[in-house]
Design a protein around this motif. Sequence first.
Motif, short mmCIF file in Angstrom:
data_model
loop_
_atom_site.label_atom_id
_atom_site.label_comp_id
_atom_site.label_asym_id
_atom_site.label_seq_id
_atom_site.Cartn_x
_atom_site.Cartn_y
_atom_site.Cartn_z
N GLU A 88 -54.41 -9.27 -31.56
CA GLU A 88 -53.06 -8.73 -31.75
C GLU A 88 -52.40 -8.35 -30.43
O GLU A 88 -51.17 -8.30 -30.34
N ALA A 89 -53.18 -8.12 -29.38
CA ALA A 89 -52.61 -7.80 -28.07
C ALA A 89 -51.71 -8.93 -27.57
O ALA A 89 -50.78 -8.70 -26.79
N LEU A 90 -51.95 -10.15 -28.04
CA LEU A 90 -51.14 -11.29 -27.61
C LEU A 90 -49.70 -11.21 -28.11
O LEU A 90 -48.82 -11.88 -27.58
N LEU A 91 -49.47 -10.39 -29.13
CA LEU A 91 -48.12 -10.26 -29.69
C LEU A 91 -47.21 -9.39 -28.84
O LEU A 91 -46.00 -9.41 -29.00
N ASP A 92 -47.78 -8.61 -27.93
CA ASP A 92 -46.99 -7.69 -27.12
C ASP A 92 -47.37 -7.81 -25.64
O ASP A 92 -47.93 -6.90 -25.05
N PRO A 93 -47.05 -8.95 -25.02
CA PRO A 93 -47.44 -9.13 -23.62
C PRO A 93 -46.66 -8.21 -22.68
O PRO A 93 -45.51 -7.86 -22.94
N VAL A 94 -47.31 -7.82 -21.60
CA VAL A 94 -46.67 -7.03 -20.56
C VAL A 94 -45.71 -7.93 -19.78
O VAL A 94 -44.60 -7.54 -19.45
N PHE A 95 -46.16 -9.16 -19.49
CA PHE A 95 -45.26 -10.15 -18.89
C PHE A 95 -45.77 -11.55 -19.18
O PHE A 95 -46.93 -11.75 -19.54
N ILE A 96 -44.84 -12.50 -19.03
CA ILE A 96 -45.15 -13.92 -19.19
C ILE A 96 -44.77 -14.60 -17.88
O ILE A 96 -43.66 -14.39 -17.37
N MET A 97 -45.69 -15.37 -17.31
CA MET A 97 -45.44 -16.09 -16.07
C MET A 97 -45.52 -17.58 -16.34
O MET A 97 -46.42 -18.06 -17.03
N ASN A 98 -44.54 -18.31 -15.80
CA ASN A 98 -44.52 -19.77 -15.92
C ASN A 98 -44.30 -20.35 -14.54
O ASN A 98 -43.33 -20.01 -13.86
N ASP A 99 -45.22 -21.22 -14.13
CA ASP A 99 -45.14 -21.89 -12.82
C ASP A 99 -45.00 -20.89 -11.69
O ASP A 99 -44.26 -21.10 -10.74
N GLY A 100 -45.71 -19.76 -11.81
CA GLY A 100 -45.74 -18.76 -10.74
C GLY A 100 -44.61 -17.76 -10.75
O GLY A 100 -44.58 -16.86 -9.92
N ALA A 101 -43.67 -17.88 -11.68
CA ALA A 101 -42.55 -16.95 -11.75
C ALA A 101 -42.60 -16.16 -13.05
O ALA A 101 -42.83 -16.74 -14.12
N VAL A 102 -42.41 -14.86 -12.96
CA VAL A 102 -42.35 -14.03 -14.17
C VAL A 102 -41.05 -14.35 -14.87
O VAL A 102 -39.97 -14.23 -14.31
N ILE A 103 -41.17 -14.82 -16.13
CA ILE A 103 -39.97 -15.21 -16.87
C ILE A 103 -39.58 -14.18 -17.92
O ILE A 103 -38.49 -14.23 -18.45
N GLU A 104 -40.50 -13.28 -18.24
CA GLU A 104 -40.18 -12.26 -19.23
C GLU A 104 -41.07 -11.05 -19.00
O GLU A 104 -42.27 -11.17 -18.80
N LYS A 105 -40.45 -9.86 -19.00
CA LYS A 105 -41.19 -8.61 -18.88
C LYS A 105 -40.90 -7.74 -20.09
O LYS A 105 -39.79 -7.74 -20.61
N HIS A 106 -41.92 -7.03 -20.52
CA HIS A 106 -41.74 -6.12 -21.67
C HIS A 106 -41.99 -4.70 -21.22
O HIS A 106 -42.73 -4.40 -20.40
#
Length: 130
Positions: free
Chosen positions: A112-130
């Motif tokens: 369930e921790a996967l449902l609330d990520p602290v951040f998502i990184m794509n190709d070395g760049a943070v694309i979403e922060k929570h």
Amino acid sequence: ASLIAAMVEQGVYMNTSGGSDSDIKIRNLKNFYEAGGFITVGTDKMRGYGTCMASLIAEMQCLTQAGLSVRETIACATRNNAAALKLDTGTIEIGMQADLIAVPGIPDASFEALLDPVFIMNDGAVIEKH
């Protein structure tokens, strides 16, 4: 059992997605993994992060029900998926593309921790922060 042996011998990857009888699905995943097969984690529900992750979590839970540890299950969803698709992602090491998510705490078998990520990184760049 001979089909599983042939699949392992030929380097076929088994994907968790699909199957209506969860008992048969879990038994097949267990037998395939114990025979040395590589399992990938997938879903057909790719509409938005929450829907996609909920479906992936259900598939990952099937793997823990089949006897894989949380760490082995995460490796199936990351390293094995990338290897099956011949991508330079899936592990955290030098030379690999930086695609990852960070979650609070240590994931357990509920995932369930996967449902609330602290951040998502794509190709070395943070694309979403929570």
